[in-house]
Design a protein around this motif. Structure first.
Motif, short mmCIF file in Angstrom:
data_model
loop_
_atom_site.label_atom_id
_atom_site.label_comp_id
_atom_site.label_asym_id
_atom_site.label_seq_id
_atom_site.Cartn_x
_atom_site.Cartn_y
_atom_site.Cartn_z
N ARG A 1 -15.18 4.74 -4.06
CA ARG A 1 -15.74 2.44 -3.59
C ARG A 1 -14.94 1.72 -4.47
NH1 ARG A 1 -18.30 2.17 0.64
NH2 ARG A 1 -17.87 3.40 2.55
N ALA A 2 -14.15 2.42 -6.03
CA ALA A 2 -14.03 1.60 -7.04
C ALA A 2 -13.30 0.35 -6.55
CB ALA A 2 -13.45 2.13 -8.14
N THR A 3 -12.32 0.72 -6.14
CA THR A 3 -11.44 -0.57 -5.90
C THR A 3 -12.03 -1.62 -4.92
OG1 THR A 3 -9.82 1.34 -5.45
CG2 THR A 3 -9.11 -0.91 -5.24
N GLN A 4 -12.63 -0.87 -4.22
CA GLN A 4 -13.52 -1.97 -3.06
C GLN A 4 -14.94 -2.82 -3.74
OE1 GLN A 4 -15.35 -0.18 0.62
NE2 GLN A 4 -15.29 -2.45 1.08
N VAL B 1 -7.69 0.12 5.15
CA VAL B 1 -6.40 0.48 5.18
C VAL B 1 -6.43 1.11 3.56
CG1 VAL B 1 -3.87 -1.21 5.19
CG2 VAL B 1 -5.43 -1.59 5.96
N ALA B 2 -5.85 1.87 3.38
CA ALA B 2 -5.25 2.17 2.00
C ALA B 2 -4.93 1.04 0.78
CB ALA B 2 -4.79 3.46 1.36
N PRO B 3 -5.73 0.78 -0.64
CA PRO B 3 -5.68 -0.07 -1.44
C PRO B 3 -4.09 -0.50 -1.47
CG PRO B 3 -7.83 0.50 -2.01
CD PRO B 3 -6.38 1.84 -0.97
N ALA B 4 -2.82 0.55 -1.85
CA ALA B 4 -2.06 0.34 -2.14
C ALA B 4 -0.69 0.64 -1.30
CB ALA B 4 -1.27 2.19 -3.34
N ARG B 5 -1.49 0.44 0.31
CA ARG B 5 -0.31 -0.32 0.75
C ARG B 5 -0.57 -1.70 1.30
NH1 ARG B 5 2.04 2.80 4.36
NH2 ARG B 5 0.92 4.90 4.31
N SER C 1 -4.47 -12.36 -3.56
CA SER C 1 -5.99 -11.95 -4.12
C SER C 1 -6.14 -11.44 -4.45
CB SER C 1 -6.37 -13.08 -3.19
OG SER C 1 -6.60 -12.34 -2.10
N ILE C 2 -5.91 -10.22 -4.17
CA ILE C 2 -6.37 -8.42 -4.78
C ILE C 2 -5.28 -8.23 -5.43
CG2 ILE C 2 -6.88 -8.51 -1.53
CD1 ILE C 2 -4.56 -6.31 -1.75
N MET C 3 -4.39 -9.32 -5.84
CA MET C 3 -3.58 -7.80 -6.82
C MET C 3 -4.29 -7.41 -8.29
SD MET C 3 -0.16 -9.70 -5.55
CE MET C 3 0.68 -9.60 -3.90
N PHE C 4 -4.55 -8.32 -8.56
CA PHE C 4 -5.02 -8.29 -10.00
C PHE C 4 -5.89 -7.16 -9.85
CE2 PHE C 4 -8.27 -8.13 -14.28
CZ PHE C 4 -7.04 -8.46 -15.10
N PRO C 5 -7.41 -7.09 -9.39
CA PRO C 5 -8.35 -5.78 -9.58
C PRO C 5 -7.94 -5.24 -8.69
CG PRO C 5 -9.12 -7.06 -7.73
CD PRO C 5 -7.45 -8.15 -8.77
N THR C 6 -7.17 -4.54 -7.34
CA THR C 6 -6.48 -3.37 -7.42
C THR C 6 -5.55 -2.73 -7.95
OG1 THR C 6 -6.39 -5.14 -5.06
CG2 THR C 6 -5.32 -2.92 -4.96
N ILE C 7 -4.73 -3.74 -8.42
CA ILE C 7 -3.87 -2.71 -10.24
C ILE C 7 -5.15 -1.97 -11.26
CG2 ILE C 7 -1.52 -3.97 -11.79
CD1 ILE C 7 -0.62 -5.52 -9.73
N PHE C 8 -5.36 -3.05 -11.28
CA PHE C 8 -6.45 -2.73 -12.32
C PHE C 8 -6.80 -1.49 -11.94
CE2 PHE C 8 -10.65 -2.22 -15.57
CZ PHE C 8 -9.48 -3.12 -16.15
N LEU D 1 1.47 5.29 -3.72
CA LEU D 1 1.64 5.19 -1.58
C LEU D 1 2.78 6.44 -2.30
CD1 LEU D 1 2.30 2.75 -0.28
CD2 LEU D 1 0.60 3.85 -0.34
N ALA D 2 3.75 7.00 -2.67
CA ALA D 2 4.45 7.72 -3.29
C ALA D 2 3.34 8.99 -3.99
CB ALA D 2 5.52 7.45 -4.23
N ALA D 3 3.12 8.73 -5.00
CA ALA D 3 1.96 9.86 -5.70
C ALA D 3 0.87 10.85 -4.55
CB ALA D 3 1.21 9.00 -7.33
N ASP D 4 0.63 9.12 -3.83
CA ASP D 4 -0.71 10.05 -2.85
C ASP D 4 0.06 10.63 -2.20
OD1 ASP D 4 -2.73 8.48 -4.38
OD2 ASP D 4 -2.64 6.73 -3.19
N ARG D 5 1.50 10.97 -1.32
CA ARG D 5 2.08 11.73 -0.82
C ARG D 5 2.15 12.90 -1.20
NH1 ARG D 5 3.87 7.39 1.74
NH2 ARG D 5 6.21 7.51 0.20
N LEU D 6 2.46 13.20 -2.83
CA LEU D 6 2.82 14.31 -3.57
C LEU D 6 1.73 15.15 -4.37
CD1 LEU D 6 6.05 12.82 -5.30
CD2 LEU D 6 6.37 14.11 -3.23
N ALA D 7 0.38 14.37 -4.35
CA ALA D 7 -0.36 14.86 -4.54
C ALA D 7 -0.97 16.62 -3.82
CB ALA D 7 -1.89 14.21 -4.57
N PRO D 8 -1.47 17.42 -4.65
CA PRO D 8 -1.37 18.84 -3.57
C PRO D 8 -3.08 18.34 -2.77
CG PRO D 8 -2.24 18.68 -6.31
CD PRO D 8 -1.14 17.27 -6.14
N ILE D 9 -2.95 19.19 -1.79
CA ILE D 9 -4.55 19.24 -0.83
C ILE D 9 -5.58 19.90 -1.83
CG2 ILE D 9 -4.86 19.52 1.26
CD1 ILE D 9 -2.41 18.68 2.09
N PRO D 10 -6.89 19.65 -1.83
CA PRO D 10 -7.70 20.59 -2.32
C PRO D 10 -7.89 21.72 -1.08
CG PRO D 10 -8.29 17.91 -1.60
CD PRO D 10 -6.77 18.46 -1.60
#
Length: 419
Positions: free
Chosen positions: A121-124, A289-293, A329-336, A400-409
């Motif tokens: 929940r860090a981004t939110q 919705v995913a923050p990056a999307r 409005s969401i860009m600074f905290p979301t990028i951070f 988004l690309a990195a999330d798709r390539l991340a291995p599934i635990p």
């Protein structure tokens, strides 16, 4: 108390769009010269961000916050001698000291808000805290315009005066900043006293190696891909935000024929309200919705509205900028938050590097001012924010690309039971 800090630095930052036309008139500046207000503020982030990260590592979040508040208060009080001497350089120095304090506050408060709670929940959570920064964006222009943009002699009256009388009249107008910044400085010192006496919990986090050299810590943080890309994206986003907010009053007066006070009202009630509503709406949307999307969609919409601003006319331009602010409005905290996610021991130095990227707010407004002066059009200068939003879209796409390539635990027994 932490959320109070987000409001305070949002308030003082959003007085800058009031100061720019005010000081431009008082000192007869070009648009490029007036942009030095932003340069004085945002260059401090480049200078102080790494010292802020080191201070957090050695003294903790609480001491860093108190130090930031003290610098903030001292800079605010320096507006009194700046107005008395009527020297542009002294105003810029006062703004620089304020920004040094803000750098300490932002370097500490942004990761602190991210760390105080569940990681997913860090981004939110950070967007929620930053929403009060957006609230300040609505309040500051409305209040500041009525306290700072005083009605003085008209241009015709000034031209009819002798040089001495003209200088005295402009100096009297410049002195209108003394009261607001005196009150602001006293409030900041009072809040510093409160932070001195309260106890702030230190969040649980992976400890950095105390024997690690600073250069090594910086290098390790920079090699972390999300941090490196977030630094680039934040540089361009902050540059775009400063261009949009700082020149709005000059832009609205030029494109739509509004008076400065009326333009300030549009900045507060229009851009400011759009900013805070966008922050709260974006925070809620991140549940679904995913923050990056969401960041990708918003960046592309801002780019589209930049094109509209460049080529539309009248109040349609003003409406396009207000819409742009909603999606910014969401860009600074979301990028951070996306940049320091899973950064571990690199969190503090990664935070410093991302805060250093705020120097984009010092450099890109100069490009905006140069284009405006060269083309004699504030509208065409919106090509600078257009390029910035495309960089933010690139950053979101890489996440988004990195999330798709991340291995599934692998599924554990507990996970199988929950399924």
């Amino acid at each position: 108390m932490l959320t109070t800090l987000f409001f305070l630095w949002g308030f003082v930052h959003n007085l800058d769009p009031i100061l720019i036309p005010h000081l431009r008139r008082s000192f007869s500046l070009t648009v490029l010269q007036a942009a030095l207000v932003d340069s004085a503020v945002y260059i401090a982030y480049f200078v102080m961000a790494l010292p802020a990260g080191l201070l957090i590592r050695r003294a903790g979040y609480r001491c860093t916050i108190i130090a930031g508040l003290l610098l903030f208060g001292i800079g605010s009080l320096l507006f009194l001698p700046a107005a008395d001497t009527h020297r542009y350089a002294v105003f810029l120095a006062a703004l620089f000291i304020i920004a040094c304090g803000l750098t300490l506050l932002e370097t500490a408060a942004n990761p602190y808000a991210s760390l105080l709670g569940r990681p997913e929940r860090a981004t939110q959570r950070l967007n929620l805290a930053q929403s009060f920064n957006g609230l300040a964006a609505a309040v500051a222009p409305i209040v500041g315009a009525r306290l700072i943009l005083v009605e003085g002699a008209s241009d015709q009256q000034l031209q009819a005066m002798t040089a001495t009388a003209q200088q005295a009249a402009l100096a009297a107008e410049a002195a209108s900043v003394k009261g607001p910044y005196l009150v602001l400085g006293l409030v900041i010192f009072a809040i510093a006293v409160v932070f001195y006496f309260i106890r702030l919990p230190e969040p649980e986090r992976k400890a950095a190696d105390p024997d690690e050299r600073v250069a090594g810590a910086i290098g390790r943080a920079w090699r972390h891909g999300p941090i490196r890309r977030a630094v680039i994206a934040q540089f361009f986003y902050v540059g775009a935000q400063v261009c949009v907010f700082s020149f709005f009053i000059l832009f609205a007066a030029s494109a739509a024929g509004l008076s400065q006070v009326a333009a300030a009202d549009y900045l507060g009630w229009g851009c400011g309200v759009a900013f805070v509503v966008g922050r709260f709406a974006g925070t809620c949307a991140m549940k679904y919705v995913a923050p990056a999307r969401l960041l990708l969609v918003y960046a592309l919409l801002c780019a589209l509205l930049s094109v509209v601003t460049m080529f539309a006319s009248g109040m349609a331009c003003v409406a396009a900028v207000i819409g742009m602010v909603f999606f910014m409005s969401i860009m600074f905290p979301t990028i951070f938050a996306l940049g320091i996610a899973d950064a571990g021991a690199s969190t503090e130095m990664g935070s410093s590097l991302i805060i250093m990227a705020i120097v984009g707010g010092a450099l890109l407004p100069l490009a905006f001012g140069f284009v405006s002066d060269a083309t004699h059009s504030l509208q065409l200068a919106y090509g600078v924010p257009l390029a910035c939003f495309l960089v933010v879209a690139w950053f979101a796409r890489t996440v988004l690309a990195a999330d798709r390539l991340a291995p599934i635990p692998p599924l554990t027994n507990g996970a199988l039971k929950r399924v």
